[in-house]
Scaffold this motif. Sequence first.
Motif, PDB file in Angstrom:
ATOM      1  N   ILE A 277       0.522  -0.979  -0.235  1.00 54.54           N
ATOM      2  CA  ILE A 277      -0.143   0.149   0.199  1.00 54.54           C
ATOM      3  C   ILE A 277       1.027   1.005   0.163  1.00 54.54           C
ATOM      4  O   ILE A 277       0.889   2.363  -0.614  1.00 54.54           O
ATOM      5  N   GLU A 278       1.774   1.390   0.879  1.00 50.99           N
ATOM      6  CA  GLU A 278       2.877   2.334   0.533  1.00 50.99           C
ATOM      7  C   GLU A 278       3.532   2.386  -0.814  1.00 50.99           C
ATOM      8  O   GLU A 278       4.046   3.464  -0.698  1.00 50.99           O
ATOM      9  N   GLY A 279       3.872   1.506  -0.958  1.00 46.84           N
ATOM     10  CA  GLY A 279       4.629   1.806  -2.770  1.00 46.84           C
ATOM     11  C   GLY A 279       3.454   1.957  -3.685  1.00 46.84           C
ATOM     12  O   GLY A 279       4.111   3.292  -4.602  1.00 46.84           O
ATOM     13  N   LEU A 280       2.518   1.891  -3.659  1.00 49.66           N
ATOM     14  CA  LEU A 280       1.326   2.267  -4.665  1.00 49.66           C
ATOM     15  C   LEU A 280       0.620   3.487  -3.607  1.00 49.66           C
ATOM     16  O   LEU A 280       0.545   3.984  -5.498  1.00 49.66           O
ATOM     17  N   GLY A 281       0.503   3.653  -2.784  1.00 46.00           N
ATOM     18  CA  GLY A 281      -0.253   5.243  -2.831  1.00 46.00           C
ATOM     19  C   GLY A 281       1.275   6.304  -3.213  1.00 46.00           C
ATOM     20  O   GLY A 281       1.290   6.662  -3.639  1.00 46.00           O
ATOM     21  N   ASN A 282       2.472   5.780  -3.045  1.00 42.74           N
ATOM     22  CA  ASN A 282       3.488   6.879  -3.312  1.00 42.74           C
ATOM     23  C   ASN A 282       3.085   7.000  -4.857  1.00 42.74           C
ATOM     24  O   ASN A 282       3.823   8.059  -5.431  1.00 42.74           O
ATOM     25  N   TRP A 283       3.075   6.044  -5.276  1.00 42.06           N
ATOM     26  CA  TRP A 283       3.158   5.988  -6.829  1.00 42.06           C
ATOM     27  C   TRP A 283       2.253   6.692  -7.180  1.00 42.06           C
ATOM     28  O   TRP A 283       2.257   7.614  -8.445  1.00 42.06           O
ATOM     29  N   LEU A 284       1.433   6.202  -6.805  1.00 38.94           N
ATOM     30  CA  LEU A 284      -0.213   7.399  -7.196  1.00 38.94           C
ATOM     31  C   LEU A 284      -0.154   8.242  -6.835  1.00 38.94           C
ATOM     32  O   LEU A 284       0.393   9.466  -8.362  1.00 38.94           O
ATOM     33  N   VAL A 285       0.923   8.802  -5.910  1.00 40.25           N
ATOM     34  CA  VAL A 285       1.151  10.608  -5.451  1.00 40.25           C
ATOM     35  C   VAL A 285       1.891  10.981  -6.694  1.00 40.25           C
ATOM     36  O   VAL A 285       1.769  11.891  -7.754  1.00 40.25           O
ATOM     37  N   GLU A 286       3.059  10.396  -5.996  1.00 39.59           N
ATOM     38  CA  GLU A 286       4.152  10.514  -7.080  1.00 39.59           C
ATOM     39  C   GLU A 286       4.069  10.477  -8.625  1.00 39.59           C
ATOM     40  O   GLU A 286       4.939  11.512  -9.678  1.00 39.59           O
ATOM     41  N   ASP A 287       4.040   9.261  -9.510  1.00 37.66           N
ATOM     42  CA  ASP A 287       3.826   9.641 -10.501  1.00 37.66           C
ATOM     43  C   ASP A 287       2.673   9.634 -11.518  1.00 37.66           C
ATOM     44  O   ASP A 287       2.581   9.929 -12.270  1.00 37.66           O
ATOM     45  N   GLU A 288       1.767   9.394 -10.372  1.00 38.24           N
ATOM     46  CA  GLU A 288       0.308   9.939 -11.035  1.00 38.24           C
ATOM     47  C   GLU A 288      -0.423  11.129 -11.201  1.00 38.24           C
ATOM     48  O   GLU A 288      -1.794  12.058 -11.515  1.00 38.24           O
ATOM     49  N   GLY A 289       0.394  11.610  -9.919  1.00 37.65           N
ATOM     50  CA  GLY A 289      -0.759  13.260  -9.236  1.00 37.65           C
ATOM     51  C   GLY A 289      -1.754  13.190  -8.842  1.00 37.65           C
ATOM     52  O   GLY A 289      -2.330  14.415  -8.645  1.00 37.65           O
ATOM     53  N   LYS A 290      -2.218  12.039  -8.081  1.00 43.25           N
ATOM     54  CA  LYS A 290      -3.452  11.640  -7.153  1.00 43.25           C
ATOM     55  C   LYS A 290      -2.842  12.319  -5.753  1.00 43.25           C
ATOM     56  O   LYS A 290      -1.934  12.302  -5.507  1.00 43.25           O
ATOM     57  N   ARG A 291      -4.075  12.342  -5.369  1.00 43.85           N
ATOM     58  CA  ARG A 291      -4.163  12.177  -3.299  1.00 43.85           C
ATOM     59  C   ARG A 291      -5.094  11.233  -3.505  1.00 43.85           C
ATOM     60  O   ARG A 291      -6.177  10.973  -3.967  1.00 43.85           O
ATOM     61  N   VAL A 292      -4.110  10.678  -2.333  1.00 43.57           N
ATOM     62  CA  VAL A 292      -4.439   8.889  -2.370  1.00 43.57           C
ATOM     63  C   VAL A 292      -4.878   8.749  -0.397  1.00 43.57           C
ATOM     64  O   VAL A 292      -4.355   9.350   0.706  1.00 43.57           O
TER      65      VAL A 292
ATOM     66  N   GLY B  86       8.429  -1.930  -6.355  1.00 42.19           N
ATOM     67  CA  GLY B  86       7.012  -0.965  -7.419  1.00 42.19           C
ATOM     68  C   GLY B  86       7.270  -1.508  -8.870  1.00 42.19           C
ATOM     69  O   GLY B  86       6.942  -0.976  -9.680  1.00 42.19           O
ATOM     70  N   THR B  87       7.711  -3.241  -8.555  1.00 40.42           N
ATOM     71  CA  THR B  87       7.768  -4.058 -10.032  1.00 40.42           C
ATOM     72  C   THR B  87       6.323  -4.358 -10.355  1.00 40.42           C
ATOM     73  O   THR B  87       5.320  -4.670  -9.686  1.00 40.42           O
ATOM     74  N   GLY B  88       5.789  -3.998 -11.317  1.00 42.86           N
ATOM     75  CA  GLY B  88       3.936  -4.315 -11.486  1.00 42.86           C
ATOM     76  C   GLY B  88       2.732  -3.873 -11.314  1.00 42.86           C
ATOM     77  O   GLY B  88       1.997  -3.796 -10.958  1.00 42.86           O
ATOM     78  N   VAL B  89       3.179  -2.178 -10.552  1.00 40.03           N
ATOM     79  CA  VAL B  89       2.555  -1.644  -9.943  1.00 40.03           C
ATOM     80  C   VAL B  89       1.728  -0.875 -10.528  1.00 40.03           C
ATOM     81  O   VAL B  89       0.700  -0.653 -10.781  1.00 40.03           O
ATOM     82  N   SER B  90       2.034  -0.265 -11.898  1.00 41.39           N
ATOM     83  CA  SER B  90       1.593   0.388 -12.223  1.00 41.39           C
ATOM     84  C   SER B  90       0.895   0.017 -13.352  1.00 41.39           C
ATOM     85  O   SER B  90      -0.283   0.025 -13.987  1.00 41.39           O
ATOM     86  N   GLU B  91       0.720  -1.705 -13.952  1.00 40.99           N
ATOM     87  CA  GLU B  91       0.253  -2.469 -14.958  1.00 40.99           C
ATOM     88  C   GLU B  91      -1.207  -3.017 -13.734  1.00 40.99           C
ATOM     89  O   GLU B  91      -2.225  -2.933 -14.158  1.00 40.99           O
ATOM     90  N   LEU B  92      -0.431  -3.378 -12.518  1.00 40.13           N
ATOM     91  CA  LEU B  92      -1.660  -3.612 -11.445  1.00 40.13           C
ATOM     92  C   LEU B  92      -2.743  -1.899 -11.846  1.00 40.13           C
ATOM     93  O   LEU B  92      -3.923  -2.438 -11.604  1.00 40.13           O
ATOM     94  N   TRP B  93      -2.142  -0.977 -11.645  1.00 44.87           N
ATOM     95  CA  TRP B  93      -3.151  -0.075 -11.388  1.00 44.87           C
ATOM     96  C   TRP B  93      -3.637  -0.134 -12.777  1.00 44.87           C
ATOM     97  O   TRP B  93      -5.192   0.841 -12.856  1.00 44.87           O
ATOM     98  N   ALA B  94      -3.143  -0.288 -13.637  1.00 45.56           N
ATOM     99  CA  ALA B  94      -3.583  -0.027 -15.018  1.00 45.56           C
ATOM    100  C   ALA B  94      -4.942  -0.999 -15.452  1.00 45.56           C
ATOM    101  O   ALA B  94      -6.218  -0.893 -16.020  1.00 45.56           O
TER     102      ALA B  94
END
Length: 333
Positions: A74-89, A246-254
Amino acid sequence: MVTPVRQPTVDELFEGVRAGNRALIGRAITLIESRNPAHQEKAQDLLHKLLPYAGGAQRVGISGVPGVGKSTFIEGLGNWLVEDEGKRVAVLAVDPSSGRTGGSILGDKTRMEKLSANPGAFIRPSPSAGVLGGVARATRETMVVLEAAGFDVVLVETVGTGQSETMVADMVDFFLVLMLPGAGDELQGIKKGILELADMVAVNKADIFEKKLKQAVREYKSALHIMTDASPSWHPPVVTVSGLTGTGVSELWAGIEKHRRIMEASGERTQRREDQRVMWLESQIKDRLLADFYSNVDVKAAHELVESDVRDGKTTVSAAVESLLQKFHQRDG
């Protein structure tokens, strides 16, 4: 003499939440979690004001067997969403509670130090004080606050055991189940029910168990294949991910975003949320009736004696229930 801290008004909390003021968001959630009747009246007034601004977030429930690495993921996904996707989590953690204090005992902010320090994220444990219905109410209503505050994604973590999984699945748009490689052994130890709830299964710790990944994916796919899909438009996929690297996180969110598009196009997302609101209504009616029943003075006075008679075999359970219900309904007579 200690000067009491002034409590913010409903209008001040409303304005603070809408402005994204973290301190006032926290105060609003604390108000919602309070069992004080006066606080609850104030909380419902606040929620009524916030409700028109809620509903826009992607709500994702996350569960998994103990030791699967939910917090790291969750920490990895949350940070990726904030930093790479510009989302508030926002992260809501449905935790077991301390029997003495009623507080959360998992310490999510300690387990997610980087995410908790991220200005684009907000983490809130949900102490249940041993009452699952209390968690359901507080978590659902907290989501209203967070969505009205402008959070784009609400992640709801469960402890991975028991009824909390069903509870969370009934309040989110997407339910993600984290599993570990070694599926053959694990499938013997987990409940079939948790996989039936899944919109996706993610095999975590891909960085550690590389050699076992393909076999794990095959076994989980086989397990899902024999279950009935919750939606005719979606069959739960099995993906691999590493919360640590963080491997696979972007694919999972997709995949989660793909699910959202499909559900919106078919109308199932709207239907799911409507059904969830009705289920929430029914759940709250049951909770309120039970609370009224056990707080009734006449029921309290008779309950211990009736329970003793049932325990000793002096009366049947049905007769005991009827006796207590008569006591409860006497106030309406």
